[in-house]
Design a protein around this motif. Structure first.
Motif, PDB file in Angstrom:
ATOM      1  N   UNK A  28      34.251  42.007  35.576  1.00  0.00           N
ATOM      2  CA  UNK A  28      33.422  43.195  35.772  1.00  0.00           C
ATOM      3  C   UNK A  28      32.787  43.628  34.463  1.00  0.00           C
ATOM      4  N   UNK A  29      31.494  43.909  34.502  1.00  0.00           N
ATOM      5  CA  UNK A  29      30.844  44.434  33.301  1.00  0.00           C
ATOM      6  C   UNK A  29      31.023  45.955  33.193  1.00  0.00           C
ATOM      7  N   UNK A  30      31.456  46.593  34.276  1.00  0.00           N
ATOM      8  CA  UNK A  30      31.648  48.038  34.257  1.00  0.00           C
ATOM      9  C   UNK A  30      33.068  48.443  33.886  1.00  0.00           C
ATOM     10  N   UNK A  31      34.036  47.567  34.145  1.00  0.00           N
ATOM     11  CA  UNK A  31      35.450  47.917  33.945  1.00  0.00           C
ATOM     12  C   UNK A  31      36.047  46.949  32.915  1.00  0.00           C
ATOM     13  N   UNK A  32      36.323  47.479  31.743  1.00  0.00           N
ATOM     14  CA  UNK A  32      36.745  46.651  30.609  1.00  0.00           C
ATOM     15  C   UNK A  32      38.011  45.862  30.935  1.00  0.00           C
ATOM     16  N   UNK A  48      43.265  41.419  37.928  1.00  0.00           N
ATOM     17  CA  UNK A  48      44.189  41.726  36.841  1.00  0.00           C
ATOM     18  C   UNK A  48      43.410  42.205  35.631  1.00  0.00           C
ATOM     19  N   UNK A  49      44.120  42.850  34.708  1.00  0.00           N
ATOM     20  CA  UNK A  49      43.530  43.406  33.489  1.00  0.00           C
ATOM     21  C   UNK A  49      44.057  42.635  32.281  1.00  0.00           C
ATOM     22  N   UNK A  50      43.152  42.279  31.374  1.00  0.00           N
ATOM     23  CA  UNK A  50      43.534  41.679  30.097  1.00  0.00           C
ATOM     24  C   UNK A  50      43.175  42.669  28.994  1.00  0.00           C
ATOM     25  N   UNK A  51      44.160  43.127  28.288  1.00  0.00           N
ATOM     26  CA  UNK A  51      43.968  44.136  27.246  1.00  0.00           C
ATOM     27  C   UNK A  51      43.189  43.564  26.063  1.00  0.00           C
ATOM     28  N   UNK A  52      42.401  44.426  25.438  1.00  0.00           N
ATOM     29  CA  UNK A  52      41.657  44.040  24.252  1.00  0.00           C
ATOM     30  C   UNK A  52      40.320  43.399  24.522  1.00  0.00           C
ATOM     31  N   UNK A  78      40.176  33.305  26.205  1.00  0.00           N
ATOM     32  CA  UNK A  78      41.141  33.823  27.176  1.00  0.00           C
ATOM     33  C   UNK A  78      41.897  32.687  27.854  1.00  0.00           C
ATOM     34  N   UNK A  79      43.201  32.885  28.007  1.00  0.00           N
ATOM     35  CA  UNK A  79      44.041  32.003  28.811  1.00  0.00           C
ATOM     36  C   UNK A  79      44.239  32.659  30.168  1.00  0.00           C
ATOM     37  N   UNK A  83      47.038  34.994  31.646  1.00  0.00           N
ATOM     38  CA  UNK A  83      46.301  36.269  31.715  1.00  0.00           C
ATOM     39  C   UNK A  83      46.433  37.042  30.398  1.00  0.00           C
ATOM     40  N   UNK A  84      46.081  36.361  29.321  1.00  0.00           N
ATOM     41  CA  UNK A  84      46.183  36.996  28.013  1.00  0.00           C
ATOM     42  C   UNK A  84      45.008  36.589  27.130  1.00  0.00           C
ATOM     43  N   UNK A  85      44.713  37.454  26.169  1.00  0.00           N
ATOM     44  CA  UNK A  85      43.682  37.202  25.170  1.00  0.00           C
ATOM     45  C   UNK A  85      44.278  36.365  24.050  1.00  0.00           C
ATOM     46  N   UNK A  86      43.690  35.185  23.801  1.00  0.00           N
ATOM     47  CA  UNK A  86      44.210  34.273  22.775  1.00  0.00           C
ATOM     48  C   UNK A  86      43.587  34.513  21.409  1.00  0.00           C
TER      49      UNK A  86
END
Length: 211
Positions: A28-32, A48-52, A78-79, A83-86
């Motif tokens: 989503x471009x509206x929901x970070x 799901x949400x990935x922080x950062x 992203x992995x 579901x995490x920012x690498x």
């Protein structure tokens, strides 16, 4: 050619799309940091949400990771399995707005850009990523996909917010890997079952197969 499978998104503003061959992911471009996962057989699976991560405009897949852009000078690595920012690739120019990215397997680089500009980003996974300008005359392009499957040589497909005959603002045209448009290779998404007259081009991806 017409689409033989249509998957409806779970929510609005899911512009970005990419696949690893197993699942289709949107963002989503509206929901970070919001991502959704789909399968070709069962459609929507989860959100799901990935922080950062920012509000993602476009994604691409390569070397086991997804790369995502949020219209800033950052590219998120992203992995999706975990579901995490690498990692975050930050380019030196703070005014650079990267709307889209496309991974080239043949060259191990990223094509990036925004509306009218297209660049190659080499050495993206080092401390010194380098931009190579290709074009400043793109036609209102929202996203680009790298395609090594459909022709004798690799190419790019640009998805542009341009209309024809009062139809949807959704034009796909072909570029060579130097950013030059290939004459005669233009497709308008004007099937009323797929898009309304007010529809806008968003993300685009190319895959050899989906399992």
């Amino acid at each position: 050619e017409y689409a033989d499978t249509v998957i409806r998104t779970n929510n609005n503003a899911e512009q970005a799309i990419a696949t690893d061959g197993y699942y289709i992911y949107t963002a989503s471009w509206q929901r970070a940091g919001e991502f959704s996962r789909y399968s070709i057989d069962n459609g929507y699976l989860e959100t799901f949400i990935i922080e950062g991560v920012g509000g993602i405009r476009n994604m691409t897949y390569g070397n086991g990771f997804f790369f995502a852009t949020d219209n800033t000078n950052k590219i998120y690595k992203i992995n999706m399995d975990s579901q995490r920012l690498e990692d975050v690739i930050t380019l030196n120019d703070p005014d650079l707005q990267i709307r889209y990215c496309a991974y080239s397997t043949a060259e191990d680089l990223l094509y990036i850009g925004n509306w009218t500009n297209l660049y190659k980003l080499v050495a993206y996974n080092t401390a010194y990523p380098t931009l190579i300008p290709l074009s400043y005359t793109m036609d209102n392009v929202y996203s680009v996909a790298y395609d090594e499957f459909s022709g004798a040589t690799p190419c790019l497909w640009a998805f542009s917010q341009v209309s024809e005959n009062n139809g949807p603002f959704a034009k796909i045209y072909k570029l060579n890997t130097n950013g030059v448009q290939v004459e005669g290779m233009v497709h308008y998404i004007n099937d009323a079952s797929l898009a309304s007259p007010s529809s806008l081009a968003g993300g685009i991806c190319v895959s050899q197969y989906l399992y």
